[in-house]
Design a protein around this motif. Sequence first.
Motif, PDB file in Angstrom:
ATOM      1  N   THR A  21       0.807  -1.214   0.000  1.00 36.37           N
ATOM      2  CA  THR A  21       0.000   0.000   0.000  1.00 36.37           C
ATOM      3  C   THR A  21       0.838   1.260   0.000  1.00 36.37           C
ATOM      4  O   THR A  21       0.386   2.318   0.405  1.00 36.37           O
ATOM      5  N   SER A  22       2.087   1.170  -0.421  1.00 39.68           N
ATOM      6  CA  SER A  22       2.899   2.376  -0.547  1.00 39.68           C
ATOM      7  C   SER A  22       2.268   3.289  -1.564  1.00 39.68           C
ATOM      8  O   SER A  22       1.931   2.877  -2.665  1.00 39.68           O
ATOM      9  N   ASP A 197       4.706  10.471   0.546  1.00 41.21           N
ATOM     10  CA  ASP A 197       4.188   9.106   0.590  1.00 41.21           C
ATOM     11  C   ASP A 197       3.179   8.997   1.726  1.00 41.21           C
ATOM     12  O   ASP A 197       3.530   8.965   2.901  1.00 41.21           O
ATOM     13  N   SER A 199       1.565   6.562   2.716  1.00 37.27           N
ATOM     14  CA  SER A 199       1.617   5.333   3.494  1.00 37.27           C
ATOM     15  C   SER A 199       2.542   5.469   4.700  1.00 37.27           C
ATOM     16  O   SER A 199       2.531   4.623   5.595  1.00 37.27           O
ATOM     17  N   GLN A 355      -4.559   4.338   0.540  1.00 38.04           N
ATOM     18  CA  GLN A 355      -3.394   5.235   0.492  1.00 38.04           C
ATOM     19  C   GLN A 355      -2.806   5.465   1.876  1.00 38.04           C
ATOM     20  O   GLN A 355      -1.587   5.577   2.040  1.00 38.04           O
ATOM     21  N   GLY A 357      -2.876   3.417   4.306  1.00 37.11           N
ATOM     22  CA  GLY A 357      -2.401   2.181   4.911  1.00 37.11           C
ATOM     23  C   GLY A 357      -3.318   1.599   5.959  1.00 37.11           C
ATOM     24  O   GLY A 357      -2.917   0.720   6.727  1.00 37.11           O
ATOM     25  N   ASP A 360      -3.879  -2.222   5.847  1.00 37.72           N
ATOM     26  CA  ASP A 360      -2.741  -2.994   6.361  1.00 37.72           C
ATOM     27  C   ASP A 360      -2.753  -3.004   7.884  1.00 37.72           C
ATOM     28  O   ASP A 360      -2.494  -4.033   8.514  1.00 37.72           O
TER      29      ASP A 360
END
Length: 764
Positions: A21-22, A197, A199, A355, A357, A360
Motif C-alpha cells: 500500500t505504498s 508518501d 503510506s 493510500q 495504509g 494494512d
Amino acid sequence: MKRITPLAQSLVLGLTISLSTSAQPHQASQFRAKADSIIALMTLEEKIGQLNLPAAGDITTGQAASSNIAENIKAGKVGGLFNVKSVEKIRDIQRVAVEESRLGIPLLFAMDVIHGYETMFPIPLGLACSWDMELIERTARLAAEEASSDGICWTFSPMVDISRDPRWGRVSEGSGEDPYLGSQIAQSMVNGYQGGDLSQPNTILSCVKHFALYGASEAGRDYNTVDMSRLKMYNTFFPPYQAAVEAGVGSVMTAFNEVDGIPASANRWLMTDVLRNQWDFDGFVVTDYTAINEMTAHGLGDLKTVSAKALQAGVDMDMVGEGFLTTLQESLNEGKLSEDQIDEACRRILIAKFQLGLFDDPYRYCRAEEAEEVIFSSEHRQEAREMATQTFVLLKNENNVLPLSKDTKIALVGPLAKNRENMPGTWSVAANFSESVSLYDGLINALGDNATITYARGANIVEDALLESRVSIFGKPTYRDSRSAEEMIEEAVEVSKDADVIVAAVGEAAEMSGESSSRTDINLPTSQRKLLEALVATGKPVVMVLFTGRPLSITWANEHVPAILNVWFAGSEAGDAITDGLFGDVNPSGKLAMTFPQNVGQIPIYYNHKNTGRPLPEGQWFQKFRSNYLDVTNEPLYPFGYGLSYTTFDYGELQLSKTSLTGNETLQASIEVTNSGEYSGQEVVQLYIRDVVGSITRPMKELKGFQKISLAPGETQTVRFEITPDDLKFYNYDLDYVWEPGEFEIMIGGNSADVTTQAVQWSK
C-alpha cells in the motif's frame, strides 16, 4: 475467533491483488482494483455508509458502546469520524469498526488541524506574512507528526480561499488577498501534511477548502451569497485550489456558498467539470458541515432532492447531515441516480483508506508512546517560537522606539497582556491553552529577576458585555473586568508613571475572527482606543502590540502611537516570541499578505486592482469626476507586501537583460539590495508585473515572484528573477490560458506600493 477481513475474503474468492500500500498522493488509480474487490462484497447500505461522516460528539470513553454512531459503525454505516481526540478513544472506536462490523472496513479519523495540533503555530494569515514557504511547510509537517501519532489521519486544511474583505472573520484562516502567494502557500501546506508518501505513518491526508469562492461572501458576512464572473474565478480565486490539486491533495471540501446560482455542493460544473475534468483531481470530495442539508434553505429542494443533486454533482462524502445515509437508497429506487454513482463515491473513499495504509493496519495512527514523545514537545515548542517571530509585521517605528533595551522600565498594559488562552488564536481545537505563553509571561521569562515591569489591565476587550460574551467561547475567556472604564484607565496611567516605555497589548480576542465572526466595524474597539489615547497623553513612548486575526482600521493609532508591532495570534509560544521581537533578539521581517484599509468604507481594497476609465492622477487626493472619495484618499493605510524592519534596506536600479523579447525567451531582472542600517535583517524582495494592454482589462500589477534574503549591516546582495511567458499568462475572455504580446511593466520593490519600474516589449 479471528475475523476475516475484506482483503482476506477477496483472496479466498480468487481476486489476487497486491497487498502493498505504498502510495504517492497522485497515484490513487493503483488502488482501484483493491477498492473494487471490497465493493463487490458490500451491500448497498454498506456502500452508502462509507459516504457518511458524522461528528463524534456522542461517543464517549467506554468508548462507543451505547451511541447511535456506534450502532451505525457496527452496521457499516460510517466511513469516518471527526473531532475525536486521543489514542485511547480512537483505537477503541476503530476496534468497533474492524472487529464488530460485517466487513471490518476501517474508519478515517479527522480533525481541524489548522495551524498546529497541540503545539500551535501562528494563525494562517500570520504564517502567510512570513513569505517563507519552507517555514510554512514545516509547520504542517510538525502538525502532521503530532496528529498522526494521536490517531488522526485526515485534516481539514489548508483553507486557501482568497479574500479581499477583512470584515469576513475567516480571513484569519487563509493566506490573504493574492492568488500567487496563496498558491505557493497551498502547495507548501499540502506537501507538509502529506509528504511524498501517504503510506508513511507520520503523514496525514490533506483537505483543501472551501471549493469554491467562499472568501468572496457578500458584505463580508459568513455563509453569505457569492456572485462573480468566471473571469474573476479563473484569474483570481481558482489558482490556490488548483495549486493544491497539482500538489496532490487527497481531498477537497465544498463551500457553503452558491456558485453561478447553484450551491457548491450541488454544482456539477464546479465539482466535476472543473475539479476533475479540467484539473485531473483524483481524490474524494467531502462537504462542509451539513452543507447538503443547508441547500434546502438555499431553495434547491427537500433533503432527498438535494442529497441526490450532491452525489450527481460529484460529492463523495456527507459531513454530519446524513442526507446520503437516509435518502440515497430511496432516490436509487426511484431512478434518480444510479448505483454506479454510489459505487464511484464509495470507491474514492476506500482508495484514500488504502493510500493511508489503514487496510494494512487500522491502528497505525494510534502510537501512544510516540504521541507522548512528540506532542507539545520542547523541540516543537522551540520551533513554534522561532517560527512565530518570522510572522510579525512591524507597521511603524517612529524614532526607533523599538527594539527595547532589557534594562528598560516597562509598563505592560492592555486586556491581552495576561491572557494566555487567547494566544493560539482561532481554530486551535487541540491546543493546550493552559500551557500557552502570555506576553506578561514572556517578559518575565526574558528579564527574570531583573524585570522591572508594572501591569494594569487598562480596558476590557469591548465595552459591550453582550458583544464580549459572543467572542469568549471555545475555552478562550476574555476575563471581563467589572470595574468602570474610567477606573481601569486611571490605574493604567498610574502604573505607567515611572516607566520608560508603555507596552500596550491590544486588539481582538482570538474568536473575534474565525468562522462565524464577521464584523461590520473593524476599528480598534472603543474601550481600547480610549485606553491608547490616555497612554499616549502621558507623553511616554508607547509600543502597540497588536493582536488580530484580520486587517484592522487603526488610522488613529498610526497617527499617534510611535511604534506598532502586529503579532497576529502567534501560537503556543506567543509571549516568548513577541518578547524576542520587542527586545531585538529577532528582527521583525514579516510582510502583509492582506491590505489594511484606512476605514471600512474602502472595502474591498486590494493591491492588484484594475484601472478605471477615470483614474485619479498619481499623487493627488481628490479631483472632481475622477474615481476617488471626498473624505479619504484612495490609498490603503498599509499596502500589500508592507512591513518595516529595525534596519533599513536600500534598493538600487532595476536591471533588465533585455527590453525587447520574442517568443519563449527568458527575461532576467535583477536589483541590488543593501542593508544600510545597524541591524542584521531579512527582506522580502517582491516582483510584480503589469500587462499594459490586453484583450481584456488587466490588473495594475500582479505578484509574480519573491525572495526572502538575509543581510548583515552594510551588506549588498543582487537579487535575480527569471521571467518567462508563463509568468505573463492569464485566462482571456474565452477562458483560454494564454499570454498576449505587447508592453509589460516589470516592477521590483519591498512592497506593492514602493517599487522601481521598467518597461519591456514582448512579441510572439
